[in-house]
Write a protein that holds these residues in place. Structure first.
Motif, PDB file in Angstrom:
ATOM      1  N   MET A 171       0.841  -1.200   0.000  1.00  0.00           N
ATOM      2  CA  MET A 171       0.000   0.000   0.000  1.00  0.00           C
ATOM      3  C   MET A 171       0.874   1.247   0.000  1.00  0.00           C
ATOM      4  N   LEU A 172       0.737   2.078  -1.047  1.00  0.00           N
ATOM      5  CA  LEU A 172       1.478   3.333  -1.156  1.00  0.00           C
ATOM      6  C   LEU A 172       0.579   4.398  -1.779  1.00  0.00           C
ATOM      7  N   TRP A 173       0.533   5.564  -1.156  1.00  0.00           N
ATOM      8  CA  TRP A 173      -0.241   6.703  -1.646  1.00  0.00           C
ATOM      9  C   TRP A 173      -1.695   6.284  -1.840  1.00  0.00           C
ATOM     10  N   GLY A 204      -6.509  -3.773   0.117  1.00  0.00           N
ATOM     11  CA  GLY A 204      -6.045  -2.436  -0.225  1.00  0.00           C
ATOM     12  C   GLY A 204      -7.144  -1.395  -0.095  1.00  0.00           C
ATOM     13  N   ARG A 205      -8.342  -1.759  -0.522  1.00  0.00           N
ATOM     14  CA  ARG A 205      -9.466  -0.829  -0.394  1.00  0.00           C
ATOM     15  C   ARG A 205      -9.731  -0.501   1.077  1.00  0.00           C
ATOM     16  N   GLU A 206      -9.627  -1.504   1.942  1.00  0.00           N
ATOM     17  CA  GLU A 206      -9.807  -1.269   3.381  1.00  0.00           C
ATOM     18  C   GLU A 206      -8.730  -0.335   3.930  1.00  0.00           C
ATOM     19  N   SER A 210      -7.564   3.696  -3.660  1.00  0.00           N
ATOM     20  CA  SER A 210      -8.635   3.903  -4.637  1.00  0.00           C
ATOM     21  C   SER A 210      -8.381   3.152  -5.932  1.00  0.00           C
ATOM     22  N   GLN A 211      -7.143   2.669  -6.124  1.00  0.00           N
ATOM     23  CA  GLN A 211      -6.854   1.921  -7.336  1.00  0.00           C
ATOM     24  C   GLN A 211      -5.886   0.783  -7.059  1.00  0.00           C
ATOM     25  N   GLY A 212      -5.987  -0.249  -7.896  1.00  0.00           N
ATOM     26  CA  GLY A 212      -5.011  -1.331  -7.912  1.00  0.00           C
ATOM     27  C   GLY A 212      -3.997  -1.076  -8.997  1.00  0.00           C
TER      28      GLY A 212
END
Length: 245
Positions: A171-173, A204-206, A210-212
């Motif tokens: 997870m970044l930005w 990641g959403r949790e 906002s994007q993969g």
């Protein structure tokens, strides 16, 4: 933000090398030969001067590590691409960089997939076996995987006590980046890859993404089809130029 430098910087940060050197807009990365991404030069910013003296320096630096010089290039580095082509550098592994919005109900966590915030010993052993890493590369991979400062999730699917599929997310930005989604040969075509990807994207959403974001070799048709079905669209491509000889 210019999309290529922004996504490239996220991808570089999410796949950390053991050592990094900055040279006038170029990022030189070293990781004892484990993966081209971590052992290549990324010219991050458009318009940075590409000249023979800088390439000569890069070749000396990688030769000191017993490696050929490799450059990771995009359409933002066309002048450097032409310079390297003139020096006999060959093109290797054209790769598609893809993103997907996480604002969709199609992305769900699967109860068959277990997640841990760090790679435990069993996950690492399975990761090494599924990726068929040499002893030297396995040691480097362990160092890289243990070095994250940002949130991470390590996903696994097991059959009894044996790991049959794994992958991980960083997870970044605003982005959750996916890496090394791999399934044992005898367990393929059973939906394990989709379960891993869906679970990691849901994680990641949790975390607030906002994007993969992911990278897939352009001619890997099964992986491209999987990611397209999950909404991943190509943003641009990169390729490597490898020093001759």
């Amino acid at each position: 933000m210019h999309p290529i430098p922004h996504l490239e910087s996220l991808a570089l940060s999410a796949w950390p090398a053991l050592n990094t050197e900055l040279l006038d807009g170029w990022v030189l990365r070293f990781a004892q030969g484990y993966t081209k991404r971590a052992n290549s030069v990324s010219p991050l910013y458009p318009g940075v001067l590409a000249d023979e003296a800088k390439v000569d320096y890069v070749e000396r630096r990688y030769a000191a590590h017993g490696q050929p010089a490799i450059f990771k290039l995009t359409d933002a580095s066309t002048a450097l691409d032409a310079l390297l082509a003139g020096r006999g550098y060959t093109v290797v592994d054209p790769t598609s960089v893809r993103t997907a919005s996480l604002d969709t109900p199609a992305i769900v966590a699967d109860p068959l997939v277990t997640l841990t915030s760090t790679p435990d010993d069993a996950w690492v052993r399975g990761f090494i076996a599924l990726n068929r890493l040499s002893t030297a590369h396995a040691q480097t991979a362990q160092r890289m995987l243990a070095g994250y400062a940002c949130p991470t999730a390590f996903a696994a699917i097991r059959d009894a006590d044996r790991l049959i599929a794994c992958g991980y997310a960083v997870m970044l930005w605003d982005s959750v980046s996916l890496f090394d989604i791999v399934t044992a040969p005898e367990a393929r075509r059973q939906g394990h890859g989709r379960r891993l990807v869906g679970t990691l994207l849901a994680w990641g959403r949790e975390q607030g993404a906002s994007q993969g974001l992911l990278q897939v070799v352009a001619d890997n048709a099964p992986a491209v089809a999987l990611y397209a079905a999950l909404g991943f669209a190509e943003q641009y491509r990169y390729w490597y130029r490898r020093q001759p000889g």
